[in-house]
Write a protein that holds these residues in place. Structure first.
Motif, PDB file in Angstrom:
ATOM      1  N   ALA A 225      70.261 -10.923  80.788  1.00 12.16           N
ATOM      2  CA  ALA A 225      69.131 -11.683  81.343  1.00 12.16           C
ATOM      3  C   ALA A 225      68.043 -10.742  81.852  1.00 12.16           C
ATOM      4  CB  ALA A 225      69.623 -12.598  82.464  1.00 12.16           C
ATOM      5  N   ALA A 226      68.449  -9.571  82.356  1.00 10.70           N
ATOM      6  CA  ALA A 226      67.474  -8.607  82.899  1.00 10.70           C
ATOM      7  C   ALA A 226      66.870  -7.722  81.798  1.00 10.70           C
ATOM      8  CB  ALA A 226      68.144  -7.741  83.961  1.00 10.70           C
ATOM      9  N   ARG A 227      67.194  -8.006  80.552  1.00 10.41           N
ATOM     10  CA  ARG A 227      66.656  -7.274  79.395  1.00 10.41           C
ATOM     11  C   ARG A 227      66.968  -5.776  79.476  1.00 10.41           C
ATOM     12  NH1 ARG A 227      63.898 -11.154  77.071  1.00 10.41           N
ATOM     13  NH2 ARG A 227      62.924  -9.898  75.454  1.00 10.41           N
ATOM     14  N   GLN A 228      68.175  -5.467  79.935  1.00  6.16           N
ATOM     15  CA  GLN A 228      68.581  -4.070  80.119  1.00  6.16           C
ATOM     16  C   GLN A 228      69.191  -3.436  78.868  1.00  6.16           C
ATOM     17  OE1 GLN A 228      68.270  -2.251  83.378  1.00  6.16           O
ATOM     18  NE2 GLN A 228      66.729  -3.860  83.189  1.00  6.16           N
ATOM     19  N   HIS A 229      69.316  -4.223  77.793  1.00 11.49           N
ATOM     20  CA  HIS A 229      69.916  -3.672  76.565  1.00 11.49           C
ATOM     21  C   HIS A 229      68.848  -3.245  75.562  1.00 11.49           C
ATOM     22  CE1 HIS A 229      74.058  -4.780  77.668  1.00 11.49           C
ATOM     23  NE2 HIS A 229      73.435  -5.710  78.366  1.00 11.49           N
ATOM     24  N   PHE A 230      67.682  -2.949  76.099  1.00 11.72           N
ATOM     25  CA  PHE A 230      66.581  -2.504  75.242  1.00 11.72           C
ATOM     26  C   PHE A 230      66.129  -1.110  75.651  1.00 11.72           C
ATOM     27  CE2 PHE A 230      65.744  -7.244  75.306  1.00 11.72           C
ATOM     28  CZ  PHE A 230      66.159  -7.461  74.000  1.00 11.72           C
ATOM     29  N   LEU A 231      65.455  -0.437  74.723  1.00 16.59           N
ATOM     30  CA  LEU A 231      64.888   0.885  75.003  1.00 16.59           C
ATOM     31  C   LEU A 231      63.795   0.764  76.072  1.00 16.59           C
ATOM     32  CD1 LEU A 231      63.723   3.450  72.357  1.00 16.59           C
ATOM     33  CD2 LEU A 231      62.082   2.602  74.030  1.00 16.59           C
ATOM     34  N   LYS A 232      63.865   1.643  77.070  1.00 15.21           N
ATOM     35  CA  LYS A 232      62.816   1.693  78.109  1.00 15.21           C
ATOM     36  C   LYS A 232      62.223   3.093  78.087  1.00 15.21           C
ATOM     37  CE  LYS A 232      64.563  -2.188  79.905  1.00 15.21           C
ATOM     38  NZ  LYS A 232      63.934  -3.486  79.717  1.00 15.21           N
ATOM     39  N   MET A 233      60.911   3.172  78.156  1.00 20.47           N
ATOM     40  CA  MET A 233      60.294   4.506  78.104  1.00 20.47           C
ATOM     41  C   MET A 233      59.081   4.595  79.015  1.00 20.47           C
ATOM     42  SD  MET A 233      58.975   6.763  74.851  1.00 20.47           S
ATOM     43  CE  MET A 233      57.738   5.668  74.207  1.00 20.47           C
ATOM     44  N   ARG A 234      58.981   5.720  79.758  1.00 25.76           N
ATOM     45  CA  ARG A 234      57.743   6.006  80.498  1.00 25.76           C
ATOM     46  C   ARG A 234      56.918   6.932  79.596  1.00 25.76           C
ATOM     47  NH1 ARG A 234      60.493   6.691  85.764  1.00 25.76           N
ATOM     48  NH2 ARG A 234      59.159   8.451  86.249  1.00 25.76           N
ATOM     49  N   GLY A 235      56.110   6.285  78.745  1.00 26.69           N
ATOM     50  CA  GLY A 235      55.462   6.960  77.623  1.00 26.69           C
ATOM     51  C   GLY A 235      54.617   8.164  77.980  1.00 26.69           C
ATOM     52  N   ARG A 236      53.795   8.022  79.048  1.00 25.24           N
ATOM     53  CA  ARG A 236      52.870   9.110  79.362  1.00 25.24           C
ATOM     54  C   ARG A 236      53.606  10.394  79.741  1.00 25.24           C
ATOM     55  NH1 ARG A 236      47.662   7.647  82.932  1.00 25.24           N
ATOM     56  NH2 ARG A 236      47.492   6.081  81.310  1.00 25.24           N
ATOM     57  N   GLU A 237      54.665  10.244  80.577  1.00 28.00           N
ATOM     58  CA  GLU A 237      55.439  11.436  80.979  1.00 28.00           C
ATOM     59  C   GLU A 237      56.162  12.040  79.776  1.00 28.00           C
ATOM     60  OE1 GLU A 237      55.326   8.569  82.807  1.00 28.00           O
ATOM     61  OE2 GLU A 237      56.235   8.905  84.781  1.00 28.00           O
ATOM     62  N   VAL A 238      56.715  11.151  78.934  1.00 25.50           N
ATOM     63  CA  VAL A 238      57.444  11.645  77.756  1.00 25.50           C
ATOM     64  C   VAL A 238      56.497  12.442  76.856  1.00 25.50           C
ATOM     65  CG1 VAL A 238      58.737  10.973  75.684  1.00 25.50           C
ATOM     66  CG2 VAL A 238      59.116   9.751  77.831  1.00 25.50           C
ATOM     67  N   PHE A 239      55.300  11.944  76.694  1.00 23.74           N
ATOM     68  CA  PHE A 239      54.290  12.597  75.853  1.00 23.74           C
ATOM     69  C   PHE A 239      54.096  14.065  76.270  1.00 23.74           C
ATOM     70  CE2 PHE A 239      50.244  13.796  74.202  1.00 23.74           C
ATOM     71  CZ  PHE A 239      49.895  12.914  73.193  1.00 23.74           C
ATOM     72  N   ARG A 240      53.908  14.260  77.565  1.00 27.61           N
ATOM     73  CA  ARG A 240      53.641  15.614  78.083  1.00 27.61           C
ATOM     74  C   ARG A 240      54.811  16.557  77.774  1.00 27.61           C
ATOM     75  NH1 ARG A 240      54.474  17.475  83.042  1.00 27.61           N
ATOM     76  NH2 ARG A 240      55.094  15.446  83.866  1.00 27.61           N
ATOM     77  N   HIS A 241      56.026  16.085  78.075  1.00 29.06           N
ATOM     78  CA  HIS A 241      57.211  16.925  77.833  1.00 29.06           C
ATOM     79  C   HIS A 241      57.408  17.177  76.346  1.00 29.06           C
ATOM     80  CE1 HIS A 241      58.634  17.157  81.945  1.00 29.06           C
ATOM     81  NE2 HIS A 241      58.352  15.875  82.087  1.00 29.06           N
ATOM     82  N   ALA A 242      57.104  16.168  75.521  1.00 29.52           N
ATOM     83  CA  ALA A 242      57.297  16.314  74.076  1.00 29.52           C
ATOM     84  C   ALA A 242      56.430  17.456  73.540  1.00 29.52           C
ATOM     85  CB  ALA A 242      56.962  15.002  73.362  1.00 29.52           C
ATOM     86  N   VAL A 243      55.159  17.462  73.915  1.00 26.95           N
ATOM     87  CA  VAL A 243      54.249  18.505  73.411  1.00 26.95           C
ATOM     88  C   VAL A 243      54.728  19.880  73.880  1.00 26.95           C
ATOM     89  CG1 VAL A 243      51.898  19.417  73.513  1.00 26.95           C
ATOM     90  CG2 VAL A 243      52.281  16.937  73.295  1.00 26.95           C
ATOM     91  N   GLN A 244      55.036  19.974  75.174  1.00 27.19           N
ATOM     92  CA  GLN A 244      55.437  21.272  75.734  1.00 27.19           C
ATOM     93  C   GLN A 244      56.703  21.818  75.051  1.00 27.19           C
ATOM     94  OE1 GLN A 244      56.431  21.073  79.940  1.00 27.19           O
ATOM     95  NE2 GLN A 244      57.663  22.941  79.677  1.00 27.19           N
ATOM     96  N   HIS A 245      57.743  20.991  74.982  1.00 29.22           N
ATOM     97  CA  HIS A 245      59.017  21.493  74.459  1.00 29.22           C
ATOM     98  C   HIS A 245      58.978  21.726  72.951  1.00 29.22           C
ATOM     99  CE1 HIS A 245      61.192  21.609  78.151  1.00 29.22           C
ATOM    100  NE2 HIS A 245      60.880  20.357  78.432  1.00 29.22           N
ATOM    101  N   MET A 246      58.237  20.892  72.231  1.00 29.85           N
ATOM    102  CA  MET A 246      58.171  21.112  70.774  1.00 29.85           C
ATOM    103  C   MET A 246      57.432  22.419  70.474  1.00 29.85           C
ATOM    104  SD  MET A 246      57.660  17.192  69.536  1.00 29.85           S
ATOM    105  CE  MET A 246      57.776  17.182  67.781  1.00 29.85           C
ATOM    106  N   CYS A 247      56.379  22.696  71.234  1.00 24.96           N
ATOM    107  CA  CYS A 247      55.650  23.966  71.018  1.00 24.96           C
ATOM    108  C   CYS A 247      56.542  25.147  71.365  1.00 24.96           C
ATOM    109  CB  CYS A 247      54.377  24.010  71.850  1.00 24.96           C
ATOM    110  SG  CYS A 247      53.112  22.912  71.218  1.00 24.96           S
ATOM    111  N   GLU A 248      57.218  25.080  72.520  1.00 24.50           N
ATOM    112  CA  GLU A 248      58.075  26.202  72.928  1.00 24.50           C
ATOM    113  C   GLU A 248      59.206  26.432  71.927  1.00 24.50           C
ATOM    114  OE1 GLU A 248      57.302  25.707  77.729  1.00 24.50           O
ATOM    115  OE2 GLU A 248      59.331  25.375  76.945  1.00 24.50           O
ATOM    116  N   ALA A 249      59.835  25.336  71.509  1.00 20.93           N
ATOM    117  CA  ALA A 249      60.956  25.470  70.567  1.00 20.93           C
ATOM    118  C   ALA A 249      60.466  26.049  69.242  1.00 20.93           C
ATOM    119  CB  ALA A 249      61.620  24.111  70.341  1.00 20.93           C
TER     120      ALA A 249
END
Ligand code: ACO
Length: 346
Positions: A225-249
């Motif tokens: 009922a609380a819709r907890q079986h779905f993907l949840k994402m804080r997009g803006r924060e994820v975006f920042r980490h994605a760019v940083q870690h993909m470049c470093e890797a």
């Protein structure tokens, strides 16, 4: 390589290290196309917003009767075909996915049975969008040390099965698909996979997750009922980490391989967002025309995205013999990784 029967792990004393190459590749995307215009009729969004913020125009949606193992099986069949490998020759099957058919048994076992790879040992790997590169590295190590001769690595997702179709901040971003590779000892004189870098940061796990359905919050009427079986994402924060870690890797994997960015012919990034890919292009000083991009047609297919893009780029003739290819990924966990390889299966 050792001479013991394939599929049996060699003892430590038997092990030698050999170069490992991608000898087969394949992908599968379900037939049904969901466009941004279709999404406009489902949530408060617009084609223009989605294109401007993500570069996505459409994505594929698996049929109700299709599960992740079905997508994985079709991609794997194509990879075995290009490798000219019979199912009975496969020693190991690894399926990277966050949308398995069931919590258990693992999806790789289901794929094994469909393919008829009766000698293979099979397991799953959950590293979200980095799963394909994690899987390739585990398989590479298994082949390099001689315990395995032929490894089948599959990234497959039915992301549409874990999307909240009432949440416009996530449901427009993902799609379904599968990509697969066959790894074997590299042919004489071939460099194959040159270097891989993998990393994780579990302290940021809650920025991208599915809260319920595991042992922390097993499924109950309340979690549903609380819709907890779905993907949840804080997009803006994820975006920042994605760019940083993909470049470093990417930089770390290139340095480990002794390869300069100018010598990389193709970069295959995880297809999360065109703006993330553009930011990586800018930071690495590598023009966009050297990136393999198909996010506009498939959206984010999580663990499937790199295998799907690789297969397309090889089949349409972009990636050629001798090309140096850099693959780079980032996903939930957080997890990230980069792999440098020299293309060539003959
Ligand atoms: N349509 C219209 N408006 C929307 C939509 C939508 N579909 N979604 C969000 N908005 C609104 C927001 O509500 C917000 O409105 P407000 O300013 O009134 O609050 C506004 O648009 C801006 O929202 P942001 O979240 O700041 O938008 P942003 O530019 O960051 O783009 C996105 C969002 C596309 C999710 C981006 O942040 C992103 O790509 N993040 C990274 C995704 C990623 O890399 N994931 C990793 C892998 S996935 C895995 O591992 C499974």
């Amino acid at each position: 390589m050792t001479s013991q029967a394939p599929g049996r792990i060699a003892s430590a004393a038997d092990r030698t290290v050999c170069r490992v190459a991608v000898m087969g590749w394949g992908s599968y995307a379900p037939a049904r196309v969901l466009t941004n215009r279709d999404l406009e009729r489902m949530v408060a969004t617009t084609h223009e917003w989605i294109v401007e913020r993500t570069g996505m125009r459409e994505r594929r949606v698996a049929a109700e009767h299709e599960a992740t193992s079905d997508l994985a099986t079709l991609a794997a069949q194509r990879a075995l075909q290009t490798a000219n490998v019979a199912p009975a020759e496969v020693d190991m099957i690894l399926v990277a996915t966050i949308t398995p058919d069931y919590p258990f048994p693992n999806t790789a076992c289901l794929v094994q049975s469909r393919l008829g790879c009766s000698r293979a040992f099979c397991f799953g790997l959950e590293a979200a969008c980095s799963g394909f590169l994690y899987g390739m590295e585990i398989a590479r190590a298994a082949v390099a040390t001689g315990g395995v001769r032929t490894a089948l690595v599959i990234g497959a997702e039915k992301m549409t099965s874990i999307l909240d179709w009432q949440d416009r901040t996530t449901c427009v971003l993902f799609g379904d698909g599968a990509g697969a590779v066959v790894l074997q000892p590299a042919p004489a004189g071939r460099r194959g996979i040159i270097s891989t870098v993998l990393g994780s940061d579990g302290s940021l796990a809650d920025l991208l997750m599915m809260p319920a359905g595991g042992s922390r919050h097993p499924a109950t009427a309340a979690t549903v009922a609380a819709r907890q079986h779905f993907l949840k994402m804080r997009g803006r924060e994820v975006f920042r980490h994605a760019v940083q870690h993909m470049c470093e890797a990417a930089r770390e994997a290139l340095s480990k391989a002794g390869v300069k960015i100018q010598d990389v012919r193709w970069i295959i990034p995880h297809q999360a967002n065109l703006r993330i890919i553009s930011a990586i292009s800018e930071r690495l000083g590598c023009p966009m025309d050297r990136f393999v991009v198909n996010v506009e047609r498939y959206g984010n297919t999580s663990a499937a995205s790199i295998g799907l893009a690789l297969d397309e780029a090889v089949r349409d003739g972009r990636i050629r013999d001798g090309d140096v290819v850099l693959m780079v990924a980032f996903g939930a966990g957080f997890t990230w990784g980069a792999t440098v390889l020299e293309w060539g299966a003959k």
